[in-house]
Scaffold this active site. Sequence first.
Site, PDB file in Angstrom:
ATOM      1  N   ASP A   1       0.836  -1.192   0.000  1.00 31.01           N
ATOM      2  CA  ASP A   1       0.000   0.000   0.000  1.00 31.01           C
ATOM      3  C   ASP A   1       0.876   1.250   0.000  1.00 31.01           C
ATOM      4  OD1 ASP A   1      -2.626   1.370   0.379  1.00 31.01           O
ATOM      5  OD2 ASP A   1      -1.676   1.992   2.258  1.00 31.01           O
TER       6      ASP A   1
ATOM      7  N   HIS B   1       4.837   4.238  -3.183  1.00 33.29           N
ATOM      8  CA  HIS B   1       5.639   5.389  -3.577  1.00 33.29           C
ATOM      9  C   HIS B   1       6.025   6.271  -2.397  1.00 33.29           C
ATOM     10  CE1 HIS B   1       1.316   6.032  -4.084  1.00 33.29           C
ATOM     11  NE2 HIS B   1       1.517   7.215  -3.558  1.00 33.29           N
TER      12      HIS B   1
ATOM     13  N   ASP C   1     -10.468   2.050  -5.201  1.00 33.75           N
ATOM     14  CA  ASP C   1     -10.196   3.489  -5.235  1.00 33.75           C
ATOM     15  C   ASP C   1     -10.904   4.181  -6.395  1.00 33.75           C
ATOM     16  OD1 ASP C   1      -8.494   3.486  -3.020  1.00 33.75           O
ATOM     17  OD2 ASP C   1      -6.784   2.884  -4.242  1.00 33.75           O
TER      18      ASP C   1
END
Length: 1548
Positions: free
Chosen positions: A558, A561, A685
């Site tokens: 999760d 980045h 999402d």
Amino acid sequence: MASSQDKLQDVYVLPLLDNGAPDVPNEYIYLPPPSGYTLRFAIEGASSICRFGSLWTNIPLPGSSFRRDQFREYKLHSDFNKTLSIDVPIHLAGAFSYYITYTPLPDFTTSRVAAPEPTRTPTYFLDVCPNLTLQNEVLPLDSLSIFSVVSKFMGKYPTDWNKHLQGIAQRNYNMVHFSPLSQRGDSNSPYSIYDQLTFDPECFPKGEQDIADMISKMEQEYGLLGLTDVVWNHTANNSKWLEEHPEAGYNIETAPYLEPALELDNALLQYGRDLGSLGLPTSISTTDDLNQCIDGIKPHVLAKLRLWEYYVIDVQRDAKAAVEAWTSGDAATLDTVSSNSSTSKLNSAKDWTLKQKADFLLEHGFVGAGGMGPRYHRTIDCQAGAALITAIQGPFKADDLGVPDTGAALDSMVKVLDEINLQFYREYDNDAAVIVQQIRDRVRYLRVDDDGPKQGAVTPEHPFIESYFARLPLNSNTKKHDPKALSLVCNGWVWAADAMRDNAGPASRAYLRREVIIWGDCVKLRYGKSPDDNPYLWNHMTKYTQLMAKYFAGFRIDNCHSTPIHLAEYLLDKARQVRPELAVFAELFTGSEEMDYLFVKRLGISALIREAMQSWSTAELSRLVHMHGGRPIGSFEVDKVSSHEPTSQGANTNGVNGINSKKVEVVHHIKRSPLHALFMDCTHDNEVPAQKRDARDTLPNAALVNLCASATGSVMGYDEVYPQLVNIVTEKRLYESPYSCGKVAADQGGIGVVKKLLNEIHTMMGKEGYDETFIHHEGEYITVHRLHPRTRKGYFLAAHTAFPGYGSGHGTLTPVHLAETKAKLVGCWKLDVDNTKDTRISVITDKQLKGLPSSLSSIPGVGINEQPTETVLTMPVDFPPGSIALFETWIPSTEHSEGLDNFVTSGATEAFGALSLIDLNFVLYRCEPEEHDLMRGDDGVYTIPNHGNLVYAGLQGWWSILKNVIRDNDLGHPLCQHLREGKWALDWITSRLVRVSKREGHSALKGPAAWMTSRFDAIRKVPSFLLPRYFALVIQTAYEAAWNRGVSLMSDNITHGQEFLQSLAMVSVQQTGYMNSASLWPEKGVPSLAAGLPHFSSSWARCWGRDVFISLRGLYLATGRFADAKEHILAFASVLKHGMIPNLLSGGKAPRYNSRDSIWFFAQNIQDYTKMVPDGMSILKEKVSRRFLPYDDTYFEYTDDRAYSQASTIGEVVQEVMQRHASGLSFREANAGDALDVQMKSEGFNIDIKVDWDTGLIFGGNQSNCGTWMDKMGESEKAGSKGVPGTPRDGAAIEITGLLYSTLTWLTSLHKTGTYQFAGVKVNNELITWASWAARVKANFERCYYVPLDQSEDSQYDVNSSIVNRRGIYKDLYRSGKEYEDYQLRPNFPIAMTVAPDLFDPEKALQALELADSVLRGPTGMATLDPSDLNYRPYYINSEDSTDFATSKGRNYHQGPEWLWPTGFFLRALLRFDLMRRESKEERIEAFQQITQRLAGCKKAIQESPWAGLTELTNRNGEFCGDSSPTQAWSAGCCIDLFWDAKELSIE
């Protein structure tokens, strides 16, 4: 052929560049799942990294476990002629790495310099794909059909969960992705985890036991693997363990630079509570409300906080401190401050501006330039301030009363510090503006914008602005901590943030500038750089990670980045200890493909999550499908080349297993790999189609994703057609799905029944390797055709997308023509959805999460029209948006295409195995003039429409194009289009081979002709769109067989040499062949050596005496082509006249004698033959018939009775050469005049050569001819240069002197041993022995040619000091017609150094070579003239017709352009003289490495050249020269000479 007992061994070759980096695009090394294959590092043997080099890798040996910090060493043993191979077995999946330690190669110098310090390359990463298995079957990543669920909506385990899992399995998904299964925090978000080590008790009453039971049931009964999220960035803001360990987060104690951010956060919260009392709106619903509240921030928040104090210097404090230091009179301190490079500057400080004074202090006394600190943390060092005051006002002195007068100094210092603060106030003002704007944007979204949540009134539940900090409760656990530790930074994300930067770290002000979109329920975790920085946190998260790895086959990282990459690396290593074959997926939104690659390489990410619902149009969806769909149909095979002979691992000294079993290697080239994707039709999402597009698009969107050749996935609710995105934080209802209540059927609504079929097909195609696709976009339609690359079975999908505005119109999809393909309808469906307002409200407000009412129905009327050469598909009239049609396809002509692949790639070794090198010249090469000559004018090379002519008629011509087409998978190349349009290329290739194979002397070509015919006949049946692929397979197989045959026929040093050396050696095959228009003999056809192609390939222009004998040692002797060498020596010996061989042979019919140097290269080659060829001395006794009478200058035609009437041995020919030169030569060229040379002046035809017996040097030539290799004659009447040589080089050319001396010492040696009868030459009836003549040359050489570095030494040499342009060189000429030309630096002296090294003083020679290295050497060639010379003109354009005397008509051919063949001699000389000073083994290795470094340009050039050779010359700095012959014999031959010397010198 390999026997049945030989073992097949897959080998993946990883070539490394000279800097140690992998020679792979993006440095992305992606290897298949471990299956016992070997990774082979391939390193050029004398690469710079081999200098005290070792390769280190943490790839574990079989039987060993992986440790990231445990690297195994492989010593790099330098070998100039070889490519080092380091074989490492691959038996584990994961992210591995390697690096190389070495001592850098110093810049070449003759001076003594300190050795460079040892260093290492960066760490490079290698990813090995995991090997997933399910129910004893391998499940490739591209076969995954993943189903995503939000765990808290699944209900209780086992009852609710088993129903849903069964429903998922029934739809043929094979992996389930679970949002975090751990206990949730107060917000109830699955991603805000309360306790990482406890599973959610609401779902799993028995905790870990339930998880173990569930996974077991999933894998064994339902055929489902488990995939879970791992959340490493943050924890729930109410996680109990934070109370014990607040150091796990960012607080003012662990991160004091966040103090201003916390003060601002507190003040903003208070401001929100005070809005009413301040007379400001407490319900913000309009822009006016917003503006009033934002305008109040400056006076009520920022002004009161005085945040600028965190930015600026305390002027009064620092000014006083500086003055106090000044008055203290501590001279030592002041000297220290001003003892740097600014001392001289300080002397003029009185005259400085205020800005200059401020800049001085900022540069030399400023403290606090880093991140934020306490108020007034920035300061000026008082000693630096004192130094400035001293420079301005002088040393401190008290007034007459003894009272210090510091007022002026203090005022001065205050002004300077105020000047410094100006920039810091600007810095604060900028941040304050950002703060206000960020708050404005956020409040506007939360309360005003139509697409925001419209929070309304400011309340405790919905404060004016979200807090950036979580405040831990005050209790018995927390009271033992400093209160500063109890406010912890919340996690969030920042637009366009640097993925490698910690947004809460000291280098970031994101929290102060309010740039973070905050997740108020999550505390950002502070890991530091290693476990030592936060032991509890690292240990806690390791336990969590390994607990997840214990049960789940894969992780989804999760917020990857924003995860510290070193942390993710560490935790994945820990996970793989538990589950080595762990699949890793990640959401990675770095905004940079380069950064994506970095994360993927370093972490071993299996696939990145990509989302179809991000598409805003049909065109964009088509782009995404194209990106993840797979390779284009008909793609080329790039990864396999099978070796044909068993190899012994034990022969590889760098091997790791030492097993001597025979095995046939199947060598794979590691190919360009894109970032792999997990392509989701929708995620939790994304807004669903019913929100973002049209609910009907649920079907075509899903179908398009499932046809892609990548892992694919969906989310719970998508198949059911949920009306909107489910809020994973606030939603409390549970899932409802009709597929969880029984069998999947069409009447259940949604798309489950079609999804079941699509998943089944997707998994099957992934397992079997259907990886080729063709995607077509046409208006509202997208079609996808996905095929197996060998069986050619496939599936075709036509999808009518449903984006807003498409309505119910049916549109029209143009009939689809499938060439050579049959099709069968699998099904045609449309989706209807009731998405009316009332229905939507009813579904959204239902007690359970459920889908919109929908129906899936079959559509009749699909047209399948089978034609003889194609099938035409037409969609039915009723094919509205939201419809799909799915077909199964096959190609009858390729039903056995897997066998076809094997057939076309087999048998070539045997078919080409009887060819000679001359046969291979025809099979591989033949440029246009050569082909016209061979085919007697009927054919030239092949022409490809919209591309042009091949450079060769043979296989190299095709391969030069195909190697790039294959590498780039360039199916749009004109060659591919040409092949799709017809089979003309196949016909032409086979016809050429068959025709020539029937000619006398060419019967060996029957084997290749039959092989090629049978293979082309076999592929003629495939559909035209597949023909480029199969054509490439045939050509590549044939080319490799022919190439390997050629290399195998050469000497061992070539056969076992590096690829560059083999490429050079194959130039001998390229340049040597039969020609009707050119032979070595007037009446006998034999293969002859071309000077270069295509410029010097036929007729009189083919055979040049100088070119042949500069090339012969490398192209023939060093390659083992002794018979060809002997034939050329005999042929040129037969035409000896005037003691010279001809420059232009013309087959002996009309030889021209105008080159003074050719004879000496000829003599050198005879010497080389005697030394390099077994029984080479016998050539001296070989007799050859003479075209002209010995010692007679009479010219007559070759048909004259005197021609070939007498014979001489080669030994006698050599003697005649020496005697004629000793006696002196003076003649006028036969047939002098325009018919012989239209450019030459009359006096240019006069040839005069003599020996100066005082020095032993040979002089010759005049200013009107050019008798050495620099032989360009002026041709321009317009420029007045006609008949004026560009480089006459009369006098004693240095290379001729060196070649003469080499011959003399050789003959001396032969006479001493009795193998040469002649003792010397007679001059005026006096015998001058070889030794005597050589001694004269040696005694005078340095005096005549050397130009000393120190002018004071000129008297010791024959030097005119006034003419010298550059010192420390060897003259190019001695006593030429223009004295300044003697002193020109040119690349000819290394020729003399190479053949006659003992003429030179070693120290002076190496210094001269060092100079040439820096002044003359280009990327590939040697500049033909010193760039500092006034005559330097480095751009050769032969067609230039200007008035420029120097360059018109290319007169500057040798006045600066960079020629390649002298590079070989230069590097040979450099190696030899460098080795003379080298004492240790390591030093000798360095010498070889210096040479290797200087070959880089030539290696690149031959690899990239379509001519597969080295060009004649380049312009300045290696720039392309359009008038250069693109492949020249001597350019390659002289490089081969270097490798031969290297072999001999390494033995010495």
